[in-house]
Design an enzyme around this catalytic site. Structure first.
Site, PDB file in Angstrom:
ATOM      1  N   ASP A  39     -10.591   2.453  -3.032  1.00  0.00           N
ATOM      2  CA  ASP A  39     -11.642   2.132  -1.537  1.00  0.00           C
ATOM      3  C   ASP A  39     -13.054   2.212  -1.608  1.00  0.00           C
ATOM      4  O   ASP A  39     -13.662   2.130  -0.378  1.00  0.00           O
ATOM      5  CB  ASP A  39     -10.897   2.806  -0.657  1.00  0.00           C
TER       6      ASP A  39
ATOM      7  N   ASP B  87       0.869  -1.378  -0.215  1.00  0.00           N
ATOM      8  CA  ASP B  87       0.324   0.234   0.013  1.00  0.00           C
ATOM      9  C   ASP B  87       0.286   1.216   0.456  1.00  0.00           C
ATOM     10  O   ASP B  87       2.048   1.158   0.508  1.00  0.00           O
ATOM     11  CB  ASP B  87      -1.102  -0.045   1.258  1.00  0.00           C
TER      12      ASP B  87
HETATM   13  C1  DGJ Z   1      -6.209   1.859   1.744  1.00  0.00           C
HETATM   14  C2  DGJ Z   1      -6.372   0.420   1.357  1.00  0.00           C
HETATM   15  O1  DGJ Z   1      -6.911   1.085  -0.203  1.00  0.00           O
HETATM   16  C3  DGJ Z   1      -7.071  -0.382   1.670  1.00  0.00           C
HETATM   17  O2  DGJ Z   1      -7.878  -1.381   1.309  1.00  0.00           O
HETATM   18  C4  DGJ Z   1      -6.825  -0.760   3.715  1.00  0.00           C
HETATM   19  O3  DGJ Z   1      -5.945  -1.508   2.702  1.00  0.00           O
HETATM   20  C5  DGJ Z   1      -5.998   0.916   3.893  1.00  0.00           C
HETATM   21  N1  DGJ Z   1      -5.319   1.189   3.323  1.00  0.00           N
HETATM   22  C6  DGJ Z   1      -5.529   0.283   5.248  1.00  0.00           C
HETATM   23  O4  DGJ Z   1      -4.774   0.647   6.089  1.00  0.00           O
END
Ligand code: DGJ
Length: 712
Positions: A520, A450
């Site tokens: 997200d 991430d």
């Molecule tokens: C952002 C990601 O897009 C989410 O799926 C998740 O992994 C969060 N970060 C975790 O902090």
């Protein structure tokens, strides 16, 4: 071979099966673009007509359709290369020094008129795919260093104006809204400045003048660069259009020492007569066959479970074990623990940088959970965010100088975190050590990488002052160097790329990540647009799609489970729901969907995607086609019971063949290909959020003659 050279060496064609990209070489004018489009057999017909300027303000050099323009002389158009030499000269005059064709590769070497600077433009043709790859390398053969102030990877010239640009526009949790816009006089610029691609646009272009989804000429090109990018489309006052694509020159200079060279990112480009669907399909097939990491290129993506939406930061051994049991029951193949598992990670405020399990949450480490998951027949995966650090972490307390910063500024926090300075070797060594250790110590088969904030205060203080503006390029380079090394050491691991959803999706990242987290936003209705936009350029196999809870945690929208499952079946199917809180009936539908998906996933993940248009509003349709078998998903998202009918015309079937049309595994009827293509079927969907999955496959044996009436 994909390269034809005319006898006098003045005209060269880079060929695909159906396409020609033709350039002319002229001693006086350099390398000029002559033609791009459908295949042309006779290169003798091309002439390099002498070109004159229009006025003192519209000189010849600005009118030349150059394949690689250097900023110098009377050039005011956007150049591919801008350089400043050690003596202060800020002007490049490029002349062709050499030309070499070797198999599918054409190399053209340019040299500056006065300085020992060489620019080598390399094209590679992929004949069967009708695609071309291009990159540029700059060599400094001077005794002193020079500065590259701008370097584009691709430069395309079109004789016509009035093009429309297709790309996506968006923001966090609303990525990938496809837009199509006529290029106005002047420039249109799509760019990223945040250190990654970002959520706003994607580094590719599709240009057309009057294409429809399935027919019409579309020119397209994609940049393989994951850092700050820039795509400029310029409609010139001379009736022509230019496109440039490459690294963003904003706040960026690259020092090239004497004897050093610098290679630009690659661009891939092609032409199709099959409209925007054709352009998508060409990019998908090229990426699937040549770009996605080789180790998992031919394997299908597993059905995964991810803990993020179920528990957020409250990950712990017990709740993960319970989720894992449920996940295994419904057929999940890979269980992924998202953010929250490592030292002191109870919120976004602490822990980043300390990549070992939190003892309170996992008193015996991760091993018992991993054993449990593997005993349940699933693989285990984990979330990391290596480029970042929280001030509240052991790493930051020990090395507060390991972040990008300016001495005179307080670092700006975003999501409570700072960005590690990857230009420092000790930072890279630490990350390699920590992540390698994690992957060696535990049986981990999947990593979600991430990146949750943009770069700010881009001071890479350990670099010599004149090299500090290389940080944008270097950060990106070192991220992928790290991943490359980790992939080498742990070749079986599957990698998912994520940057707060779809902030790091591009044709460079696709060479390191086997799949992406596109957004997200997991609202199934909004995902239809986000996923459809993602798949404009990027293959479905790389698009991770979760079924999550209803009401959705972001939008609070209530959507039935079947629609949510169908929306997730459009890509690499995954689950992000809280399985321990789900009703029995929803769990049953989810379980059935997992098994249906496994049956059809090779068609979805490796088939040709056709977006289906219907005359009716409130419906969306997607058809996937592999080896004459199709899976079709139809979604109703408005309109209600008074507006239930939709005429669905299928695509890419063989008109003279008979096909079985099945719903939920049962054959509904058999019809001829031409009927299904041109007349289509009338489908009735009564409720909002109704959805269907059809399967179509050829009827074997005798010709079908009768018609069976069926309600569906
Ligand atoms: C952002 C990601 O897009 C989410 O799926 C998740 O992994 C969060 N970060 C975790 O902090």
């Amino acid at each position: 071979m994909g390269i034809r050279i005319r006898n006098d060496q003045a005209v060269i064609s880079l060929d695909g099966e159906q396409t020609s990209y033709i350039i002319g070489i002229d001693e006086q004018y350099g390398v000029l673009h002559l033609y791009w489009g459908r295949y042309i057999r006779n290169l003798e017909d091309f002439e390099l007509a002498p070109l004159k300027g229009l006025s003192t303000f519209e000189g010849r050099d600005d009118l030349l359709p150059e394949e690689f323009s250097g900023w110098g002389g009377l050039r005011y158009k956007e150049p591919s290369l801008k350089v400043s030499f050690a003596d202060g000269t800020r002007d490049v005059r490029l002349f062709v020094q050499g030309l070499e064709a070797d198999g599918d590769i054409l190399t053209i070497t340019f040299r500056d008129a006065r300085f020992s600077l060489e620019a080598v433009v390399k094209y590679q043709t992929f004949k069967e795919q009708d695609m071309i790859k291009r990159s540029v390398a700059i060599y400094n053969k001077e005794d002193s260093s020079l500065m590259i102030e701008q370097l584009f990877s691709g430069e395309w010239n079109f004789k016509e104006g009035n093009f429309r640009l297709t790309n996506v526009s968006g923001k966090w949790a609303a990525e990938n809204a496809v837009f199509r816009k006529e290029i106005p006089p002047g420039k249109m610029v799509l760019e990223g400045r945040k250190g990654i691609t970002g959520h706003n646009h994607s580094p590719y272009f599709m240009l057309d003048r009057q294409a429809s989804p399935d027919t019409g000429d579309v020119f397209f090109g994609a940049l393989a660069y994951s850092g700050n990018f820039k795509i400029e489309i310029e409609k010139l006052p001379f009736g022509s259009t230019r496109v440039l694509a490459g690294m963003n020159d904003f706040d960026s200079r690259i020092e090239l020492a004497s004897g050093a060279s610098f290679e630009s990112p690659e661009v891939y480009f092609g032409f199709t007569q099959k409209g925007h669907n054709g352009a998508s399909q060409a990019l998908h097939s090229f990426a699937r066959n040549f770009l996605i990491p080789q180790s998992h290129r031919s394997t299908l993506r597993p059905v995964l479970y991810n803990s993020w939406e179920a528990v957020r930061f409250e990950v712990a051994a017990e709740n993960q074990a319970l989720l894992a049991e449920r996940a295994a029951e419904i057929g999940v193949e890979l269980f992924v623990v998202d953010d929250g598992w490592f030292k002191n990670r109870n919120s976004s405020a602490a822990g980043l940088g300390d990549w070992y399990p939190d003892e309170k949450k996992f008193p015996k480490g991760l091993a018992p959970l991993i054993d449990k998951v593997t005993n349940l027949g699933m693989k285990f995966g984990i979330w990391i965010e290596p480029e970042m650090v929280n001030r509240d972490s052991y790493l930051y307390r020990m090395h507060p100088d390991w972040v990008y910063r300016f001495e005179t500024r307080e670092g700006t926090l975003s999501r409570n975190q700072l960005v590690l300075d990857l230009t420092k070797e000790e930072v890279r060594n630490y990350l390699l050590y920590a992540l390698d250790h994690l992957l060696t110590k535990y049986d981990i088969s999947f990593v979600k990488w991430d990146m949750n904030r943009p770069i700010s205060e881009p001071g890479a203080l350990n670099l010599p002052e004149e090299r500090r503006q290389e940080i944008w390029f270097l950060h990106n380079k070192y991220v992928f160097e790290l991943i490359r090394e980790l992939r080498k050491r742990h070749p079986d691991v599957l990698w998912e790329g994520c940057a707060s959803g779809g902030g790091r999706v591009n044709f460079e990242a696709i060479q390191y990540f086997d799949q992406f987290w596109p957004s997200d936003n997991t609202d199934a209705l909004e995902r239809l647009t986000i996923q459809s936009g993602f798949s404009y350029a990027y293959p479905v196999k790389t698009m991770s799609c979760w079924v999550t809870d209803s009401p959705n945690s972001y939008t609070k929208r209530v959507i039935p489970i079947q629609f949510r499952c169908h929306a997730a079946m459009l890509g690499a199917f995954a689950i992000g729901s809280n399985l321990t809180g789900m009703s029995g009936s929803d769990l049953l539908i989810l379980k059935k969907s997992v098994s249906e998906y496994k049956r059809i996933r090779s068609i979805v993940q490796e088939g040709e995607l056709h977006r289906m248009e219907t005359e009716e509003k409130n419906f969306l349709g997607f058809q996937y086609m592999k080896e004459n078998r199709a899976v079709i998903f139809v979604f109703k998202h408005g309109g209600g019971a008074r507006d239930p009918f939709i005429r669905l015309k299928f695509k890419a079937l063989e008109p003279a063949r008979n096909y079985c049309v099945a719903l939920e595994g049962k054959i509904l009827f058999i019809k001829s290909g031409d009927y299904l293509l041109y007349e289509g079927i009338k489908l009735s969907l009564n409720k909002e959020y109704d959805s269907r999955m059809f399967e179509i496959f050829p009827k074997m044996g005798y010709l079908y003659r009768g018609e069976k009436k069926n309600r569906f």
